[in-house]
Design an enzyme around this catalytic site. Structure first.
Site, PDB file in Angstrom:
ATOM      1  N   ASP A  64      36.347  22.352  -5.424  1.00 40.44           N
ATOM      2  CA  ASP A  64      35.887  22.259  -6.967  1.00 40.44           C
ATOM      3  C   ASP A  64      35.789  21.084  -7.500  1.00 40.44           C
ATOM      4  O   ASP A  64      36.183  20.045  -7.009  1.00 40.44           O
ATOM      5  CB  ASP A  64      36.878  23.189  -7.891  1.00 40.44           C
ATOM      6  CG  ASP A  64      36.557  23.704  -8.804  1.00 40.44           C
ATOM      7  OD1 ASP A  64      36.368  25.082  -8.665  1.00 40.44           O
ATOM      8  OD2 ASP A  64      36.105  23.235  -9.829  1.00 40.44           O
ATOM      9  N   ASP A  83      31.542  18.699  -5.582  1.00 45.51           N
ATOM     10  CA  ASP A  83      30.305  19.013  -6.568  1.00 45.51           C
ATOM     11  C   ASP A  83      29.203  19.278  -5.628  1.00 45.51           C
ATOM     12  O   ASP A  83      28.653  18.970  -4.864  1.00 45.51           O
ATOM     13  CB  ASP A  83      29.721  17.798  -7.466  1.00 45.51           C
ATOM     14  CG  ASP A  83      28.497  18.257  -8.397  1.00 45.51           C
ATOM     15  OD1 ASP A  83      28.030  19.430  -8.073  1.00 45.51           O
ATOM     16  OD2 ASP A  83      28.410  17.313  -9.087  1.00 45.51           O
ATOM     17  N   TYR A 121      19.687  32.317 -16.787  1.00 46.34           N
ATOM     18  CA  TYR A 121      20.901  32.868 -15.800  1.00 46.34           C
ATOM     19  C   TYR A 121      20.575  33.800 -14.514  1.00 46.34           C
ATOM     20  O   TYR A 121      21.006  33.708 -13.457  1.00 46.34           O
ATOM     21  CB  TYR A 121      22.040  33.225 -16.680  1.00 46.34           C
ATOM     22  CG  TYR A 121      23.361  33.553 -15.964  1.00 46.34           C
ATOM     23  CD1 TYR A 121      24.278  32.636 -15.349  1.00 46.34           C
ATOM     24  CD2 TYR A 121      23.913  34.934 -15.832  1.00 46.34           C
ATOM     25  CE1 TYR A 121      25.516  33.033 -14.612  1.00 46.34           C
ATOM     26  CE2 TYR A 121      24.813  35.293 -15.135  1.00 46.34           C
ATOM     27  CZ  TYR A 121      25.627  34.186 -14.538  1.00 46.34           C
ATOM     28  OH  TYR A 121      26.899  34.501 -13.812  1.00 46.34           O
ATOM     29  N   LYS A 137      20.719  34.016 -10.467  1.00 47.25           N
ATOM     30  CA  LYS A 137      21.446  35.157  -9.768  1.00 47.25           C
ATOM     31  C   LYS A 137      20.420  36.096  -9.075  1.00 47.25           C
ATOM     32  O   LYS A 137      20.869  36.477  -7.923  1.00 47.25           O
ATOM     33  CB  LYS A 137      22.300  35.648 -10.796  1.00 47.25           C
ATOM     34  CG  LYS A 137      23.453  34.985 -11.537  1.00 47.25           C
ATOM     35  CD  LYS A 137      24.091  34.345 -10.310  1.00 47.25           C
ATOM     36  CE  LYS A 137      25.455  33.601 -10.932  1.00 47.25           C
ATOM     37  NZ  LYS A 137      26.351  32.833  -9.696  1.00 47.25           N
ATOM     38  N   ILE A 193      33.556  39.952 -16.396  1.00 50.72           N
ATOM     39  CA  ILE A 193      34.799  39.912 -15.863  1.00 50.72           C
ATOM     40  C   ILE A 193      35.744  38.617 -16.864  1.00 50.72           C
ATOM     41  O   ILE A 193      35.043  37.742 -16.908  1.00 50.72           O
ATOM     42  CB  ILE A 193      34.815  39.212 -14.368  1.00 50.72           C
ATOM     43  CG1 ILE A 193      33.878  40.232 -13.558  1.00 50.72           C
ATOM     44  CG2 ILE A 193      36.144  39.225 -13.743  1.00 50.72           C
ATOM     45  CD1 ILE A 193      34.039  41.497 -13.522  1.00 50.72           C
TER      46      ILE A 193
HETATM   47  N1  LIG Z   1      33.269  36.110 -15.226  1.00 54.05           N
HETATM   48  C1  LIG Z   1      32.101  36.980 -15.005  1.00 54.05           C
HETATM   49  O1  LIG Z   1      31.625  37.556 -16.064  1.00 54.05           O
HETATM   50  C2  LIG Z   1      31.066  36.770 -14.108  1.00 54.05           C
HETATM   51  C3  LIG Z   1      30.160  37.730 -13.951  1.00 54.05           C
HETATM   52  C4  LIG Z   1      29.005  37.547 -12.853  1.00 54.05           C
HETATM   53  C5  LIG Z   1      28.994  36.502 -12.021  1.00 54.05           C
HETATM   54  N2  LIG Z   1      29.979  35.505 -12.279  1.00 54.05           N
HETATM   55  C6  LIG Z   1      30.050  34.244 -11.379  1.00 54.05           C
HETATM   56  O2  LIG Z   1      31.178  34.345 -10.649  1.00 54.05           O
HETATM   57  C7  LIG Z   1      31.521  32.832 -10.272  1.00 54.05           C
HETATM   58  C8  LIG Z   1      32.766  32.378 -10.623  1.00 54.05           C
HETATM   59  O3  LIG Z   1      32.754  32.418 -12.239  1.00 54.05           O
HETATM   60  P1  LIG Z   1      34.100  32.599 -12.816  1.00 54.05           P
HETATM   61  O4  LIG Z   1      33.784  33.529 -14.051  1.00 54.05           O
HETATM   62  O5  LIG Z   1      35.028  32.610 -12.106  1.00 54.05           O
HETATM   63  O6  LIG Z   1      34.020  31.210 -13.751  1.00 54.05           O
HETATM   64  P2  LIG Z   1      34.958  30.176 -13.975  1.00 54.05           P
HETATM   65  O7  LIG Z   1      34.233  28.975 -14.853  1.00 54.05           O
HETATM   66  O8  LIG Z   1      36.230  30.616 -14.306  1.00 54.05           O
HETATM   67  O9  LIG Z   1      35.005  29.591 -12.514  1.00 54.05           O
HETATM   68  C9  LIG Z   1      33.995  28.459 -11.820  1.00 54.05           C
HETATM   69  C10 LIG Z   1      34.529  27.365 -11.123  1.00 54.05           C
HETATM   70  O10 LIG Z   1      33.432  26.801 -10.631  1.00 54.05           O
HETATM   71  C11 LIG Z   1      33.618  25.372 -10.832  1.00 54.05           C
HETATM   72  N3  LIG Z   1      32.266  24.381 -10.638  1.00 54.05           N
HETATM   73  C12 LIG Z   1      31.478  24.298 -11.942  1.00 54.05           C
HETATM   74  N4  LIG Z   1      30.475  23.629 -11.498  1.00 54.05           N
HETATM   75  C13 LIG Z   1      30.656  23.063 -10.487  1.00 54.05           C
HETATM   76  C14 LIG Z   1      30.158  22.365  -9.476  1.00 54.05           C
HETATM   77  N5  LIG Z   1      28.956  21.588  -9.746  1.00 54.05           N
HETATM   78  N6  LIG Z   1      30.575  22.159  -8.173  1.00 54.05           N
HETATM   79  C15 LIG Z   1      31.700  22.695  -7.681  1.00 54.05           C
HETATM   80  N7  LIG Z   1      32.412  23.353  -8.622  1.00 54.05           N
HETATM   81  C16 LIG Z   1      31.750  23.753  -9.728  1.00 54.05           C
HETATM   82  C17 LIG Z   1      34.228  25.400 -11.832  1.00 54.05           C
HETATM   83  O11 LIG Z   1      34.981  24.172 -12.151  1.00 54.05           O
HETATM   84  C18 LIG Z   1      35.293  26.641 -11.991  1.00 54.05           C
HETATM   85  O12 LIG Z   1      36.550  26.066 -11.184  1.00 54.05           O
HETATM   86  C19 LIG Z   1      30.295  32.055 -11.024  1.00 54.05           C
HETATM   87  O13 LIG Z   1      29.140  31.792 -10.018  1.00 54.05           O
HETATM   88  C20 LIG Z   1      29.611  33.159 -12.191  1.00 54.05           C
HETATM   89  O14 LIG Z   1      28.266  32.970 -12.361  1.00 54.05           O
HETATM   90  C21 LIG Z   1      30.985  35.652 -13.177  1.00 54.05           C
END
Ligand SMILES: NC(=O)c1ccc[n+]([C@@H]2O[C@H](COP(=O)([O-])OP(=O)(O)OC[C@H]3O[C@@H](n4cnc5c(N)ncnc54)[C@H](O)[C@@H]3O)[C@@H](O)[C@H]2O)c1
Length: 271
Positions: A38, A64, A159, A163, A194
């Site tokens: 992360d 990153d 977005y 995806k 979520i």
């Molecule tokens: N939460 C939702 O409703 C939801 C729905 C559909 C899909 N998603 C997908 O699930 C995945 C996780 O999302 P989440 O909801 O847990 O979000 P979150 O923001 O809680 O976690 C995302 C993590 O990715 C890290 N991150 C961001 N940019 C980065 C980079 N350049 N390199 C490495 N790490 C990086 C952040 O620091 C964070 O720890 C994402 O791909 C998101 O698009 C989330």
């Protein structure tokens, strides 16, 4: 009782928060050695410490996902420490596009930034992890897509583009691996709404179009999710565990939708 991913080495990108964090915790409880990657250098080491204290195996590596140089170092580090990689969860992602009222308000630099993390990052993860996974006899790749990768919604186009790209990238890599007979399965996961920190990170008013109210996932899900609530990160993690483990050994190129019924249709509910 033996864990579902006992003895496996797993990498989880974006593993310090939300869905990634829940995957890390579950994998560790189920016996895997977990590499948390992360950009978050505060939450990442803290999570690794918590997992270790609870008797699990985890390390944090700052990464990153958009840096190819860093991908080369990460894979070399995993090879040096463990000599193998069995599970790779390409989960890191951002949701800049979610706040943009219309695509005409989206800046090219925001479009590119979102693509760089959500799509280039996934490409780099596969490009650099596949050789190590192949060398050690196969495994499972799970890519985090979204309900937004299955269907359109106003304000979500940028977005969704990332995806939707992840969804078909997963299927094509699944075919490439199947054709190579390398024992690697590849699947995508499609969460609905979520409740994770991602919603609080969506920039409000970033486009100059005025401040938007912060999005409350629980409120949004209550209105649009047939099950009437937002999902929990752990509810996505259990699906990822299934795809990562041998329980899904005949599953590849598939998409697992975990969305409280949103993709299936709608139910009318009194406000
Ligand atoms: N939460 C939702 O409703 C939801 C729905 C559909 C899909 N998603 C997908 O699930 C995945 C996780 O999302 P989440 O909801 O847990 O979000 P979150 O923001 O809680 O976690 C995302 C993590 O990715 C890290 N991150 C961001 N940019 C980065 C980079 N350049 N390199 C490495 N790490 C990086 C952040 O620091 C964070 O720890 C994402 O791909 C998101 O698009 C989330």
């Amino acid at each position: 009782m033996e864990g579902q991913v006992e003895g496996k080495v797993a990498l989880v990108t974006g593993g310090a928060s939300g869905i990634g964090e829940a995957i890390v915790e579950l994998f560790a409880r189920e016996g895997a050695t977990v590499v948390i990657s992360d950009i978050d250098e505060l939450r990442g080491p803290d999570l690794a410490q918590r997992v270790t204290k609870a008797g699990g195996k985890a390390i944090f590596l700052e990464q990153d996902v958009t840096s190819e140089e860093r991908w080369i170092e990460i894979v070399a580090e995993i090879a040096k420490r463990y000599g193998r990689l069995d599970i790779m969860v390409s989960n890191a992602g951002i949701g800049i596009g979610i706040a943009v009222p219309s695509i005409v308000d989206m800046t090219l630099s925001d479009w590119r930034k979102q693509n760089a993390i959500n799509l280039d990052g996934v490409f780099l993860s596969v490009k650099h992890c596949l050789p190590l996974m192949r060398k050690t006899g196969g495994g499972s790749i799970v890519m985090m897509s979204s309900l937004a990768g299955l269907r359109g919604a106003p304000g979500l186009s940028a977005y969704s583009a990332t995806k939707g790209g992840v969804r078909l990238f997963a299927k094509s890599i699944a075919m490439e691996c199947a054709a190579a007979g390398d024992g690697i399965r590849v699947n995508s996961v499609h969460p609905g709404i979520i409740d994770t920190p991602i919603w609080g990170k969506i920039p409000t008013g970033a486009t100059g179009a005025g401040q938007n109210a912060p999005i409350d996932p629980e409120e949004r899900a209550r209105l649009v999710a047939p099950l009437g609530r937002a999902g929990h990160a752990a509810e996505i993690a259990s699906g990822v565990l299934y795809l990562a483990s041998d329980a899904s050994r005949y599953v590849t190129g598939s998409e697992l939708v975990i969305d409280g019924g949103m993709n299936a249709g709608g139910v009318s509910r009194r406000q």
